[in-house]
Design an enzyme around this catalytic site. Structure first.
Site, PDB file in Angstrom:
ATOM      1  N   GLY A  11       1.024  -1.223  -0.013  1.00  0.00           N
ATOM      2  CA  GLY A  11       0.125  -0.099  -0.025  1.00  0.00           C
ATOM      3  C   GLY A  11       0.862   1.258   0.072  1.00  0.00           C
ATOM      4  O   GLY A  11       2.179   0.954   0.109  1.00  0.00           O
ATOM      5  N   ALA A  12       0.379   2.330  -0.090  1.00  0.00           N
ATOM      6  CA  ALA A  12       0.907   3.557   0.117  1.00  0.00           C
ATOM      7  C   ALA A  12       1.732   3.658   1.073  1.00  0.00           C
ATOM      8  O   ALA A  12       1.513   3.275   2.438  1.00  0.00           O
ATOM      9  CB  ALA A  12       0.072   4.682  -0.333  1.00  0.00           C
ATOM     10  N   ASP A  37      12.065  -1.636   3.002  1.00  0.00           N
ATOM     11  CA  ASP A  37      12.832  -0.649   3.248  1.00  0.00           C
ATOM     12  C   ASP A  37      14.192  -1.236   3.660  1.00  0.00           C
ATOM     13  O   ASP A  37      15.369  -0.354   3.335  1.00  0.00           O
ATOM     14  CB  ASP A  37      12.391   0.016   4.684  1.00  0.00           C
ATOM     15  N   ASP A  38      14.393  -2.546   3.947  1.00  0.00           N
ATOM     16  CA  ASP A  38      15.964  -3.018   4.042  1.00  0.00           C
ATOM     17  C   ASP A  38      16.379  -3.223   2.921  1.00  0.00           C
ATOM     18  O   ASP A  38      17.766  -3.724   2.649  1.00  0.00           O
ATOM     19  CB  ASP A  38      15.973  -4.278   5.030  1.00  0.00           C
ATOM     20  N   ARG A 159      -0.167  11.966   7.592  1.00  0.00           N
ATOM     21  CA  ARG A 159       0.375  11.110   8.302  1.00  0.00           C
ATOM     22  C   ARG A 159       1.927  11.093   8.199  1.00  0.00           C
ATOM     23  O   ARG A 159       2.586  10.977   8.885  1.00  0.00           O
ATOM     24  CB  ARG A 159      -0.090   9.529   7.979  1.00  0.00           C
ATOM     25  N   ARG A 160       2.084  11.479   6.709  1.00  0.00           N
ATOM     26  CA  ARG A 160       3.599  11.406   6.380  1.00  0.00           C
ATOM     27  C   ARG A 160       4.315  12.782   7.239  1.00  0.00           C
ATOM     28  O   ARG A 160       5.616  12.634   7.547  1.00  0.00           O
ATOM     29  CB  ARG A 160       3.735  11.731   4.795  1.00  0.00           C
TER      30      ARG A 160
END
Length: 256
Positions: A11-12, A37-38, A159-160
């Site tokens: 998802g975004a 992200d890793d 949220r960001r």
């Protein structure tokens, strides 16, 4: 012993997928989480956005998809892999004020964990969490269950704004214009093929990306809405029920 179960959550950015993955990780008895992200490239290899004069961490070119795909293949075969070889481990930590409010109540958590222990027994579960995965059919085809979380544009943007990311060079926060010039456009364009009215960006903004028939019937992706007014216990329960239903369906097909 049954083969490992590979569950993809996408998802975004800020749609809640990592929060859900972390919650499921405490519910399934033998589970591990792999974060997209890793698999970021080192800082000096991140594409540069000339329009806003910033590095673009939210484009496909920032992620080593070759390594991510290879790791998922190994997990599916229950093979070990060298984390130092495939993963860039300096960029995993994210802090924000929103996710702290989304946690499973003890009663729901205990109920789901009890059910999970009965359903999965000694089966390994791998949760693959990433914001740009379902645009890659090669990755999608490796996953047994695909869960997609969608949130409307304004909620994602809000949220960001409270997020901070640990990267090699220190702490990253979104510079002015980053969400509108990088985060949203990359998410939208990378996933247009699986959205209803994918060419109508205004509609996608309002829904967060409702899935089309191709996504649901061919790729077999299940989607869940996670806006600020969503109840997290209900969301986790719905996600858990979906996973269990897929596992039962798979077992029936194997028996036949």
């Amino acid at each position: 012993m049954a083969a490992p179960l590979i569950i993809g959550l996408s998802g975004a950015s800020s749609s809640g997928k990592t929060t859900v993955a972390n919650a499921l990780g405490t519910i399934f008895p033998d589970s591990s989480i792999i974060h997209e992200d890793d698999f970021y490239l080192p800082d000096n290899q991140i594409p540069y956005n000339e329009e806003i004069h910033e590095y673009d961490w939210d484009c496909p070119g920032a992620i080593n998809f070759e390594n991510l795909t290879e790791v998922v293949k190994k997990l599916k075969l229950d093979e070990t892999f060298d984390r130092q070889k495939y993963m860039h481990l300096e960029t995993t930590n994210i802090s924000n004020q929103i996710d702290k409010h989304f946690c499973v109540s003890p009663d729901i958590h205990n109920k789901l964990r009890t059910l999970a222990q009965k359903a999965f027994l000694d089966r390994k579960v791998y949760l693959i969490d990433g914001f740009l995965m379902f645009g890659s059919k090669q990755l999608v085809d490796l996953m047994d269950i695909k869960l997609f979380f969608r949130t409307d544009y304004e909620t994602l943007k809000r949220r960001r704004q409270v997020r901070k990311y640990n990267v090699d060079a220190g702490v990253w926060t979104d510079p002015p214009g980053y969400f509108t010039k990088c985060v949203w456009p990359q998410y939208y364009h990378y996933h247009k093929g699986i959205f209803c009215d994918g060419d109508d960006e205004h509609k996608v903004r309002s829904t967060g990306g409702a899935l089309n028939d191709y996504a649901k019937s061919v790729l077999h992706i299940d989607d869940f809405i996670n806006n600020d007014d969503s109840d997290f216990d209900t969301l986790i329960s719905d996600v858990f029920r979906t996973v269990i239903e897929h596992v039962k369906d798979s077992e029936v097909r194997i028996q036949k």
